[in-house]
Scaffold this active site. Structure first.
Site, PDB file in Angstrom:
ATOM      1  N   LEU A 298       0.883  -1.159   0.000  1.00 11.02           N
ATOM      2  CA  LEU A 298       0.000   0.000   0.000  1.00 11.02           C
ATOM      3  C   LEU A 298       0.924   1.212   0.000  1.00 11.02           C
ATOM      4  CD1 LEU A 298      -2.663  -0.996   2.708  1.00 11.02           C
ATOM      5  CD2 LEU A 298      -2.913  -1.047   0.214  1.00 11.02           C
ATOM      6  N   ASP A 299       0.506   2.295  -0.655  1.00 11.15           N
ATOM      7  CA  ASP A 299       1.325   3.504  -0.675  1.00 11.15           C
ATOM      8  C   ASP A 299       1.522   4.019   0.754  1.00 11.15           C
ATOM      9  OD1 ASP A 299       1.252   3.356  -3.428  1.00 11.15           O
ATOM     10  OD2 ASP A 299      -0.429   4.762  -3.607  1.00 11.15           O
ATOM     11  N   LYS A 300       2.530   4.862   0.914  1.00  9.20           N
ATOM     12  CA  LYS A 300       2.830   5.387   2.254  1.00  9.20           C
ATOM     13  C   LYS A 300       1.612   6.091   2.873  1.00  9.20           C
ATOM     14  CE  LYS A 300       6.168   8.349   4.584  1.00  9.20           C
ATOM     15  NZ  LYS A 300       7.299   9.261   4.426  1.00  9.20           N
TER      16      LYS A 300
ATOM     17  N   THR B 261      -1.555   5.489   2.101  1.00  4.61           N
ATOM     18  CA  THR B 261      -2.768   4.660   2.097  1.00  4.61           C
ATOM     19  C   THR B 261      -2.896   3.930   3.429  1.00  4.61           C
ATOM     20  OG1 THR B 261      -2.616   4.331  -0.296  1.00  4.61           O
ATOM     21  CG2 THR B 261      -3.960   2.750   0.911  1.00  4.61           C
TER      22      THR B 261
ATOM     23  N   LYS C 213      -5.201   5.348  -7.598  1.00  2.00           N
ATOM     24  CA  LYS C 213      -4.956   6.787  -7.809  1.00  2.00           C
ATOM     25  C   LYS C 213      -4.848   7.092  -9.309  1.00  2.00           C
ATOM     26  CE  LYS C 213      -2.592   7.320  -3.412  1.00  2.00           C
ATOM     27  NZ  LYS C 213      -1.283   7.280  -2.762  1.00  2.00           N
TER      28      LYS C 213
END
Ligand code: URA
Length: 232
Positions: A100-102, A104, A186
């Protein structure tokens, strides 16, 4: 393996703490106190610390409610990682299943089971991932139709058909994707002219985020959850 190694791998404490416990006679093997940390034991032995059974498990599975601000990696020189949140960390070889993105938040599975991770992440398996997103403006039926068709995001990504559920207000959505390309959600919204302001993963296959977990909190999967993900 050695008794102290067995206990350390099962997260019973540091080598030093375990050594002390063994010497104090607090560890039993098959009902007998063992003061010998080098004693050889196997997964079949009944090993107890202060009377509590320490079963030997090869694989462990944790559900983490990832907070924003930590990265989905096992270690990093500068950034905090999701593994820094797992305190029962004597166990070696844990890693997050996917990224997961930082910024998220939400559901992340942490395990040491590489074969399971491979199955869950394999593009062949098309495991559903559901995200909640807050956008910088409303979306409607047009975006829903574009997502459903399989959106061409850019030259490198045409997304598989995705379900877009529009919530109230229409700046909030639940989106289901069946792959996990870099920044996929995104980028899909960007392709329809919207920016994702907040993103949270709600589920992955049969695994649903436990809303009672605080951000940064984690717990072992239940037996039901474990058997559900084994069947993916
Ligand atoms: N899609 C994204 O854009 N970011 C995530 O963290 C997960 C899916």
């Amino acid at each position: 393996m050695r008794l102290d190694k067995y206990l350390a791998e099962m997260g019973a404490g540091t080598r030093k703490e375990i050594g002390k416990a063994v010497r104090a006679g607090r560890v039993t093997v098959n009902g007998q106190a063992s003061k010998n940390a080098a004693m050889q034991v196997t997964a079949e032995d009944d090993v107890r610390l202060d009377g509590a059974l320490i079963a030997y498990e090869t694989f462990v599975y944790y559900m983490l409610n990832k907070p924003a601000g930590v990265i989905s990696a096992t270690e990093d020189a500068r950034e905090r990682t999701v593994l820094d949140l797992i305190s029962e960390r004597q166990r070696k070889g844990l890693f997050p299943v996917g990224r997961l993105d930082k910024d998220t938040e939400g559901l992340l599975l942490i395990t040491n089971d590489g074969a399971l991770a491979h199955r869950l992440l394999s593009p062949k398996h098309h495991v559903d991932k559901v995200y909640y997103a807050r956008l910088d403006g409303p979306v409607g039926e047009a975006e829903k139709a574009l997502f459903a068709q399989g959106l061409k995001v850019d030259d490198t990504l045409t997304a598989l058909p995705a379900d877009l559920e529009i919530l109230t207000p229409a700046t909030e959505v639940r989106v289901t994707i069946r792959e996990g390309k870099f920044h996929q959600v995104k980028r899909m919204f960007e392709a329809v002219g919207r920016e994702v302001l907040y993103l949270q993963r709600l589920s992955m296959g049969p695994l649903i985020l436990d809303e009672s977990l605080p951000k940064g909190g984690y717990r072992r999967l239940t037996e039901e959850e474990e058997s559900a993900i084994m069947n993916v």
